[in-house]
Scaffold this active site. Structure first.
Site: not given
Ligand code: NAP
Length: 518
Positions: A297, A301, A366
């Site tokens: 994770t 990755k 994104a």
């Molecule tokens: P990440 O790489 O940290 O990306 C975070 C995203 O959230 C970016 O697009 C960021 O926008 C946005 N964001 C953060 N704070 C924000 C705010 N205050 N207002 C608007 N946008 C905001 O995270 P990730 O690994 O892609 O994961 C994203 C989500 O998917 C998490 O909640 C994670 O738990 C979930 N997830 C779930 C699974 C599952 O199996 N269910 C698997 C993987 C991930 P900016 O680019 O503007 O910072």
């Protein structure tokens, strides 16, 4: 840990419950009781009425004891036990104190001679691996009276844990080797695989007596400690943080359901290619660890894909496409296969509720998860529109994804949020908004990005990747508007199910998993 004489009855009850829940031995930590006759009397009661054979330990402060403000009178305690004819099965004394304190050694010797009592010589280092670890062990094993040697230190990386396994395997007698803190959790779970004598567990959460100690319930239910033997195959959830990952609970439950002899443990590895490479290489080289697979994770990755490619392993087409992998399988001949099941985590639940081909998807976010989702959706023939707070990052994602796809694909960034007249078939949240402990647990990404609530209708599917909690603000808005919803557990379970099949060759018990997630 018994804080004062008043706590004896409750401690005996807790030990009784632990005995019923599978404990074989109880350690009475009497650090605060080792001062006066009232405390000695409490210790005698604990030993006499102990529901299990017991270890008596009065730990000094220098080695992590909690006898604050008192100078423990261990010779006094031991002599009071001898006089009363009350003898624990084992008594634990720090090796350093044993060598330096003649009076303690004489009194302990009297206790050892008073019945069937064995001596545990122990050493604890709360800073890190002791530089003179080998010498300390030699000194302990050389003591005539020693029955068991215990070595515990604060691990700085999971590589320390591998050394603890080696110590146990090479020991000349019964040994306990524990790495404390988060990098050492696997030494607490896997000790039976390497022939370690025992592991310590707390009777309940928040009752641990050392950093990283697990509760009896965790050891039994999450890790199935008693089922672990030398032939058990080891899997890890590797990343940082991984302490609260649900993967061990899911996969270990799954292994048990299908009769597969495996166990998954947390393997925290700090950010950076070098730490990832060194940790994984050491684990693969370890002859008896028998590492069979990893769920990888954040933030490793991309590192996993790179590692497997560099050592000549196999990358599945999805890993080639995404440039990132979340699953490692170590085949019986030692060769490595890296897969990416994250995209399947998005696609499998969606396929169940809508046709993906030719659909139009609003993708909110994104980050890493959004990138994998975008690639999967495009591969299935969807049109993807990305909405994100930071324009730069979204543009970068679009560019990167286009460069990875062979065919002409339809993906673009749009500022603001999705609007009702754009004809979206699904809205997928891949931001961290709505996530417990995240940047906006009470906020919906639709509101934050300036989207319209009218996007949500009974013809639209709303999929939220956030799985803690399941009822996010976005999911609530979608339900209020009659949209079909998919919650984050569907994604988590779908990607885990594919990992499970890769490792075991069997289908995951989805019903049992779904109830665990709930
Ligand atoms: P990440 O790489 O940290 O990306 C975070 C995203 O959230 C970016 O697009 C960021 O926008 C946005 N964001 C953060 N704070 C924000 C705010 N205050 N207002 C608007 N946008 C905001 O995270 P990730 O690994 O892609 O994961 C994203 C989500 O998917 C998490 O909640 C994670 O738990 C979930 N997830 C779930 C699974 C599952 O199996 N269910 C698997 C993987 C991930 P900016 O680019 O503007 O910072």
């Amino acid at each position: 840990m018994v804080e004062d004489p008043v706590g004896v009855e409750a401690a005996l009850m807790a030990a009784g419950a632990a005995a019923q829940n599978g404990a074989n031995l109880v350690e009475w930590r009497v650090d605060p009781l080792c001062e006066d006759e009232a405390g000695f009397c409490a210790c005698r009661t604990l030993i006499e009425q102990s529901p299990l054979p017991c270890i008596l330990t009065c730990r000094i402060q220098e080695e992590g004891g909690q006898a604050f403000g008192i100078e423990p009178d261990r010779p006094g305690l031991f002599r009071s036990l001898v006089t009363a004819g009350v003898v624990p099965r084992y008594v634990d004394v720090e090796s350093a104190a044993w060598r330096s304190d003649r009076e303690l050694r004489i009194a302990a010797g009297e206790l050892l001679g008073a019945g069937e009592c064995g001596l545990i010589l122990s050493s604890h280092d709360f800073e890190g691996r002791p530089a003179d670890l080998a010498r300390q062990l030699d000194v302990m094993w050389a003591e005539d009276d020693v029955s068991i040697v215990k070595m515990a230190w604060r691990a700085r990386s999971i590589r320390d844990s591998l050394e603890a396994f080696d110590l146990v395997e090479d020991a000349g007698g019964p040994m306990i080797a524990i790495c404390m803190d988060r990098f050492g959790v696997m030494t607490r779970v896997l000790t039976g695989k390497f022939g370690g004598l025992l592991t310590f567990a707390s009777p309940g959460s928040d009752q641990e007596t050392a950093p990283g100690q697990l509760s009896l319930q965790q050891l039994r239910d999450t890790y199935r400690f008693d089922a672990i033997t030398s032939s058990t195959r080891v899997f890890g959830v590797l990343g940082d943080p991984v302490e609260h990952s649900r993967s061990p609970l899911l996969h270990n439950t799954g292994f048990s359901h299908v009769g597969f002899d495996g166990v998954m443990v947390p393997m925290p590895v700090v950010d950076g290619w070098e730490s990832f490479k060194a940790s994984l290489a050491c684990m693969l080289d370890h002859e008896t660890l028998n590492l069979s697979g990893l769920a990888v994770t954040t933030p490793h990755k991309e590192h996993l894909a790179r590692f497997v490619e560099e050592v000549g392993g196999t990358l599945t087409p999805m890993v080639h496409r995404c440039g990132a992998a979340n699953t490692l399988a170590v085949l019986p001949d030692g060769s490595l296969v890296a897969d990416n099941t994250d995209t399947e985590g998005v696609l499998a639940p969606l396929r169940g509720v809508m046709p993906i081909k030719d659909s139009k998807i609003a993708l909110l976010g994104a980050g890493g998860a959004a990138r994998g989702a975008a690639i999967g959706l495009l591969m299935e023939g969807a049109e993807v529109v990305v909405f994100n707070r930071s324009e730069d990052r979204a543009m970068e994602l679009v560019k990167d994804v286009k460069s990875r796809m062979d065919d002409a694909v339809s993906i673009e960034y749009q500022s603001g949020g999705p609007q009702a007249d754009e004809g979206f078939d699904a809205v997928i949240n891949m931001t961290t908004l709505g996530m417990e402990g995240g940047p906006g647990p009470d906020r919906s990404p639709l509101d934050e990005l300036g989207g319209s609530l009218d996007v949500l209708s009974d013809t639209v599917v709303v999929f939220d990747a956030v799985y803690a909690p399941l009822q996010t603000p976005l999911i609530k808005q979608a339900c209020d508007r009659g949209a079909k919803v998919l919650t984050g557990d569907a994604m988590f379970l779908a990607q885990a199910a594919r990992q499970f099949r890769t490792w075991t060759g069997q289908d995951a018990p989805m019903d049992a998993w779904a109830s665990l997630m709930r």
